[in-house]
Scaffold this active site. Structure first.
Site, PDB file in Angstrom:
ATOM      1  N   THR A 184       0.880  -1.169   0.000  1.00  0.00           N
ATOM      2  CA  THR A 184       0.000   0.000   0.000  1.00  0.00           C
ATOM      3  C   THR A 184       0.917   1.218   0.000  1.00  0.00           C
ATOM      4  O   THR A 184       2.041   1.160   0.473  1.00  0.00           O
ATOM      5  CB  THR A 184      -0.828   0.086   1.288  1.00  0.00           C
ATOM      6  OG1 THR A 184       0.063   0.329   2.381  1.00  0.00           O
ATOM      7  CG2 THR A 184      -1.606  -1.174   1.539  1.00  0.00           C
ATOM      8  N   GLU A 329      -5.690  -3.853   0.479  1.00  0.00           N
ATOM      9  CA  GLU A 329      -5.893  -4.837   1.557  1.00  0.00           C
ATOM     10  C   GLU A 329      -7.062  -5.773   1.286  1.00  0.00           C
ATOM     11  O   GLU A 329      -7.249  -6.761   1.997  1.00  0.00           O
ATOM     12  CB  GLU A 329      -6.156  -4.102   2.882  1.00  0.00           C
ATOM     13  CG  GLU A 329      -4.950  -3.357   3.442  1.00  0.00           C
ATOM     14  CD  GLU A 329      -4.848  -1.915   2.951  1.00  0.00           C
ATOM     15  OE1 GLU A 329      -5.349  -1.626   1.838  1.00  0.00           O
ATOM     16  OE2 GLU A 329      -4.269  -1.086   3.673  1.00  0.00           O
ATOM     17  N   LYS A 437      -5.672  12.017  -2.866  1.00  0.00           N
ATOM     18  CA  LYS A 437      -5.633  11.031  -3.943  1.00  0.00           C
ATOM     19  C   LYS A 437      -5.569  11.740  -5.285  1.00  0.00           C
ATOM     20  O   LYS A 437      -6.529  12.364  -5.711  1.00  0.00           O
ATOM     21  CB  LYS A 437      -6.827  10.097  -3.872  1.00  0.00           C
ATOM     22  CG  LYS A 437      -6.568   8.849  -4.690  1.00  0.00           C
ATOM     23  CD  LYS A 437      -7.288   7.661  -4.130  1.00  0.00           C
ATOM     24  CE  LYS A 437      -6.604   6.381  -4.554  1.00  0.00           C
ATOM     25  NZ  LYS A 437      -7.395   5.202  -4.364  1.00  0.00           N
ATOM     26  N   TRP A 442      -2.124   7.680  -4.074  1.00  0.00           N
ATOM     27  CA  TRP A 442      -2.129   8.422  -2.810  1.00  0.00           C
ATOM     28  C   TRP A 442      -0.929   9.341  -2.661  1.00  0.00           C
ATOM     29  O   TRP A 442       0.181   9.010  -3.037  1.00  0.00           O
ATOM     30  CB  TRP A 442      -2.055   7.444  -1.642  1.00  0.00           C
ATOM     31  CG  TRP A 442      -3.268   6.657  -1.378  1.00  0.00           C
ATOM     32  CD1 TRP A 442      -3.398   5.311  -1.516  1.00  0.00           C
ATOM     33  CD2 TRP A 442      -4.526   7.140  -0.901  1.00  0.00           C
ATOM     34  NE1 TRP A 442      -4.671   4.945  -1.143  1.00  0.00           N
ATOM     35  CE2 TRP A 442      -5.370   6.048  -0.766  1.00  0.00           C
ATOM     36  CE3 TRP A 442      -4.999   8.409  -0.572  1.00  0.00           C
ATOM     37  CZ2 TRP A 442      -6.674   6.165  -0.314  1.00  0.00           C
ATOM     38  CZ3 TRP A 442      -6.305   8.536  -0.134  1.00  0.00           C
ATOM     39  CH2 TRP A 442      -7.129   7.417  -0.015  1.00  0.00           C
TER      40      TRP A 442
HETATM   41  P1  AMP Z   1      -5.654   1.679  -2.655  1.00  0.00           P
HETATM   42  O1  AMP Z   1      -5.273   0.688  -1.624  1.00  0.00           O
HETATM   43  O2  AMP Z   1      -4.504   2.506  -3.136  1.00  0.00           O
HETATM   44  O3  AMP Z   1      -6.413   1.066  -3.769  1.00  0.00           O
HETATM   45  O4  AMP Z   1      -6.626   2.752  -1.985  1.00  0.00           O
HETATM   46  C1  AMP Z   1      -7.787   2.343  -1.320  1.00  0.00           C
HETATM   47  C2  AMP Z   1      -8.599   3.541  -0.949  1.00  0.00           C
HETATM   48  O5  AMP Z   1      -9.066   4.226  -2.109  1.00  0.00           O
HETATM   49  C3  AMP Z   1      -9.866   3.215  -0.191  1.00  0.00           C
HETATM   50  O6  AMP Z   1      -9.620   3.004   1.179  1.00  0.00           O
HETATM   51  C4  AMP Z   1     -10.714   4.441  -0.447  1.00  0.00           C
HETATM   52  O7  AMP Z   1     -10.385   5.508   0.428  1.00  0.00           O
HETATM   53  C5  AMP Z   1     -10.311   4.835  -1.843  1.00  0.00           C
HETATM   54  N1  AMP Z   1     -11.308   4.333  -2.805  1.00  0.00           N
HETATM   55  C6  AMP Z   1     -11.242   3.230  -3.568  1.00  0.00           C
HETATM   56  N2  AMP Z   1     -12.332   3.134  -4.348  1.00  0.00           N
HETATM   57  C7  AMP Z   1     -13.112   4.191  -4.060  1.00  0.00           C
HETATM   58  C8  AMP Z   1     -14.375   4.647  -4.531  1.00  0.00           C
HETATM   59  N3  AMP Z   1     -15.061   4.003  -5.465  1.00  0.00           N
HETATM   60  N4  AMP Z   1     -14.858   5.780  -3.978  1.00  0.00           N
HETATM   61  C9  AMP Z   1     -14.181   6.458  -3.028  1.00  0.00           C
HETATM   62  N5  AMP Z   1     -12.992   6.087  -2.569  1.00  0.00           N
HETATM   63  C10 AMP Z   1     -12.454   4.963  -3.066  1.00  0.00           C
END
Ligand code: AMP
Length: 538
Positions: A184, A329, A437, A442
């Site tokens: 992550t 995760e 984001k 991120w």
């Molecule tokens: P990652 O592990 O980099 O894929 O990031 C995961 C995070 O992205 C999640 O905990 C959310 O905060 C955000 N996220 C993923 N999909 C969405 C979505 N459809 N709408 C809003 N936030 C999202």
């Protein structure tokens, strides 16, 4: 007590490979090459054949079950060979995000203890400056643009494959053994490793492809725009291979025009990526509705919230957005926002509101929300931290103990704040930590703040996410100078530029007298976000 009479079949990568080989061997896999006018084409049968050769070659190099092999590659057939070849050897496929800062890449490779790396030749300029710091035994170079002249100590992928002589050794299959891993970049501090089991990947491949989920089958031609180094391209390479979808990979060509050309020429029916990609595409097809003769596509949107305007806009052109939520995760699929049949009579506006939520949990996934007082009702109003359970949800991070990730009763705490309505639709309302984001990736505000505050002329600095038309969000720094310090935007930019990847750097620096604080002395970021929400012109 009686025993079940069922066979004890292990859910492992071999099941996906065998099924694909027998049923879908002739299905085409298309990859755009570094020269965007050139394509590589072969079949699932060819891909699997070469994956076995790679597996054997890795075994000849001495790979042992559970050893990590890192990949630093774009989306193309070579990466797909690694997706299957590494696990078939008994090793663990560790996809590395090439967009991270050099120091983070070095940290991740060494923390994962990757024994080997497979990298694209076109990415060597990125890898060469890090090479000395990477504690790997060999860097294997894939000839994505056809490079064959390699200097020591690089190893040619094709030469490595030539070492195989038909003596592949099937590893002992165990469904709970690791198949892959991904770090992550979503938290403050160091990236954390998530390790996926064979069982998790097989179940995820099946469930994510269901009609009520991402809806992928052999009737489809699928283009994952989401990078294969970002949570396994949402599992699509596995589900497409298992179910016989034609696979079309864009390589590094991710501009809207290049993607539209690809969709048109390959007659793509399903594509997947972050909202930034689709916003760019919508802008072009709105402006030039007749330029591309596109098939009607299903566009899987995730990684950040899909704005309602985007869903409506793509609908106007005959495409259907499937909005999904997930995390590294959770392998990643957690929820999908399709309309349940029982809700189809709702008004158009209501349906759009529903589709812009992150959606219902897919089968085998459980969700709940927790407030300070405990578990909250599914009433669409109560807001709390989203917690999740399921066979492809992590229970810990690599080399860390479980308590960090889980609630006391064993649910994974996502760090996202959400509501859940009575029909089971999750709506993400905020993030607990104030991450930014940008373009699906991120940026940690705290890391930037800490760096800024280490500058001798800075008294205080808060970095917040500000809405941005193209990237979703971009960082903005709010800075209090030390008395008498001569500080400019350019000084701070240079200062941060030495420490972070370019795309992490704030787009603007605002100098203020003081930063508002909460009662407990923390920066009041909600107030800052409100003040600067239109800074980038939204
Ligand atoms: P990652 O592990 O980099 O894929 O990031 C995961 C995070 O992205 C999640 O905990 C959310 O905060 C955000 N996220 C993923 N999909 C969405 C979505 N459809 N709408 C809003 N936030 C999202």
């Amino acid at each position: 007590m009686i025993e079940s009479t069922m066979m004890d079949e292990q859910l492992v990568i071999k099941k996906i490979v065998d099924h694909a080989q027998r049923l879908y061997g002739a299905v085409e896999i298309v990859s755009r090459l570094p020269d965007p006018t050139m394509y590589h084409r072969y079949t699932v049968r060819d891909m699997i054949g070469r994956a076995y050769v790679l597996a054997e070659a890795l075994q000849k190099l001495g790979i042992k079950p559970g050893d990590r092999v890192g990949t630093m590659m774009w989306n193309h057939y070579g990466h797909l060979e690694a997706y299957f070849g590494i696990p078939l050897s008994g090793g663990v496929l560790h996809t590395i995000n090439i967009r991270l800062h050099a120091d983070e890449i070095v940290y991740i490779v060494n923390h994962a203890e990757d024994r080997f790396l497979i990298v694209d030749d076109v990415l060597l300029p990125l890898i060469e400056p890090l090479r000395e710091r990477l504690k790997v035994e060999a860097i294997i170079v894939f000839p994505y643009q056809g490079s064959t002249l390699l200097q020591e100590p690089y190893v040619s992928y094709e030469r490595l494959l030539d070492t195989a002589d038909g003596h592949y050794q099937e590893p002992h299959w165990d469904e709970v053994a690791p198949l892959g891993m991904c770090y992550t970049s979503g938290t403050t501090g160091r990236p954390k490793g998530v390790v996926y089991s064979h069982r998790a990947i097989v179940l995820h491949a099946l469930v994510s492809a269901l009609p009520g989920a991402l809806d992928v089958s052999d009737r489809d031609t699928v283009t994952p725009v989401v990078p294969m180094f970002h949570v396994n391209a949402w599992g699509l390479p596995f589900s497409m291979t298992l179910l016989g979808a034609k696979q079309v990979y864009p390589g590094p060509h991710l501009s809207p025009e290049r993607l539209l050309e690809l969709y048109e020429s390959e007659r793509v029916t399903v594509t997947a990526g972050v909202p930034t990609i689709w916003l760019g595409i919508l802008q072009i097809i709105d402006r030039y509705p007749d330029r591309y003769r596109l098939p009607n596509m299903r566009m899987i949107v995730g990684g950040a919230a899909a704005p309602e305007g985007l869903i409506r806009g793509l609908d106007r052109h005959g495409h259907r957005v499937i909005h999904a939520w997930g995390m590294t995760e959770t392998a990643p699929l957690g929820t999908v926002s399709q309309i349940k049949q029982v809700l189809s009579h709702h008004s158009e506006d209501e349906l759009y509101q529903l589709r812009s939520k992150q959606g219902y949990p897919v089968p085998l996934i459980d969700v709940r929300i927790r407030g300070p007082e405990g578990i909250l009702p599914w009433d669409g109003k109560s807001m709390g931290e989203l917690e999740i359970r399921g066979p492809w949800v992590t229970k810990s991070y690599f080399k860390q103990d479980e308590t960090e990730a889980l609630s006391t009763d064993g649910w994974f705490r996502t760090g996202d704040v959400a509501t859940i309505d009575a029909e089971g639709y999750v709506k993400i309302t905020d993030r607990i930590k104030d991450l930014i984001k940008s373009g699906g990736e991120w940026i940690s505000s705290v890391d930037l703040e800490n760096a800024l505050m280490s500058h001798p002329g800075v008294l205080e600095a808060a970095v917040i996410a500000v809405p941005h038309e193209k990237w979703g969000e971009r960082p903005l720094a709010v800075v209090v100078k030390k008395d008498g310090a001569a500080l400019t935007e350019a000084t701070l930019k240079d200062f941060l530029g030495e420490r972070f990847a370019k795309w992490w750097l704030p787009d603007a620096y605002v100098f203020v007298e003081s930063i508002p604080r909460t009662a407990s002395g923390k920066f009041l970021k909600t107030a800052l976000r409100e003040t600067y929400k239109n800074w980038y012109g939204q």
